[in-house]
Design an enzyme around this catalytic site. Structure first.
Site, PDB file in Angstrom:
ATOM      1  N   ASP A 249      -9.343   0.026   2.611  1.00  0.00           N
ATOM      2  CA  ASP A 249     -10.666   0.275   2.037  1.00  0.00           C
ATOM      3  C   ASP A 249     -11.790  -0.061   3.014  1.00  0.00           C
ATOM      4  O   ASP A 249     -12.794   0.640   3.079  1.00  0.00           O
ATOM      5  CB  ASP A 249     -10.846  -0.526   0.745  1.00  0.00           C
ATOM      6  CG  ASP A 249      -9.962   0.004  -0.380  1.00  0.00           C
ATOM      7  OD1 ASP A 249      -9.381   1.095  -0.227  1.00  0.00           O
ATOM      8  OD2 ASP A 249      -9.851  -0.694  -1.408  1.00  0.00           O
ATOM      9  N   GLY A 250     -11.627  -1.105   3.807  1.00  0.00           N
ATOM     10  CA  GLY A 250     -12.655  -1.468   4.791  1.00  0.00           C
ATOM     11  C   GLY A 250     -12.842  -0.390   5.837  1.00  0.00           C
ATOM     12  O   GLY A 250     -13.968  -0.058   6.218  1.00  0.00           O
TER      13      GLY A 250
END
Length: 181
Positions: free
Chosen positions: A75-76
């Protein structure tokens, strides 16, 4: 189809998945690759047979004719890819190479029917709204604007409660000093 590949972490635990994914993409004859330089250099440490493609460093160098931006990571990495694409109107597909993905739900395995759908354009684009903050006597730097834009895209996914928490965190605690007694 021109696909840009972007990622932050490739190591011995996931290089096999990356090779499998890129080899699946290579099966489509019209596939043209382009790489973010940091990702390209990282992958070349593990895999010398990375398919040829252009390399770019900055938003300005991102090819205008990009059909899809492939964010390979968690997700980052997906959120960081938003700061690379910005307002270019290029679809971003998040492919999970991390442990857990809320934004990057596609996983690479032997049988990947979603890859053919991706290459053929058989997917739905979810539009997101950007949050823009301005204060007349306190302009935001480019870095702060991208931070706000990226986090605002996340807020569109997480909802209003997260937006309130974000605004409290960014506006109150970052822009104004917090003193502890």
């Amino acid at each position: 189809m021109k696909a840009v590949l972007f990622g932050k972490r490739i190591d011995n635990t996931n290089i096999g998945k990356l090779i499998l994914f890129i080899n699946k993409l290579k099966e489509y004859r019209q596939m043209e690759f382009c790489y973010h330089r940091s990702f390209y250099n990282l992958v070349k440490e593990f895999w010398q047979n990375l398919p040829d493609g252009n390399v770019f460093d900055t938003f300005e160098q991102l090819p205008a004719d990009t059909d899809i931006f492939l964010s390979l990571g968690g997700d980052g990495t997906f959120l960081e890819s938003l700061t690379v694409v910005r307002d270019r109107n290029i679809p971003i597909a998040g492919i999970n190479f991390g442990r857990l993905g809320f934004l990057t739900t596609a996983c690479v395995e032997e049988n990947n029917p979603w890859i053919e759908k991706l290459v053929s354009g058989d997917y739905t684009i979810e539009e997101r709204t950007l949050l823009h903050l301005e204060k007349e006597d306190m302009p935001l730097t480019d870095e702060e604007v991208h931070y706000v834009e990226t986090r605002s895209k996340l807020m569109g996914i997480l909802g209003a409660a997260a937006l309130v928490i974000f605004l409290l965190r960014f506006v109150i605690f970052d822009l104004f000093p917090l003193f502890r007694g």
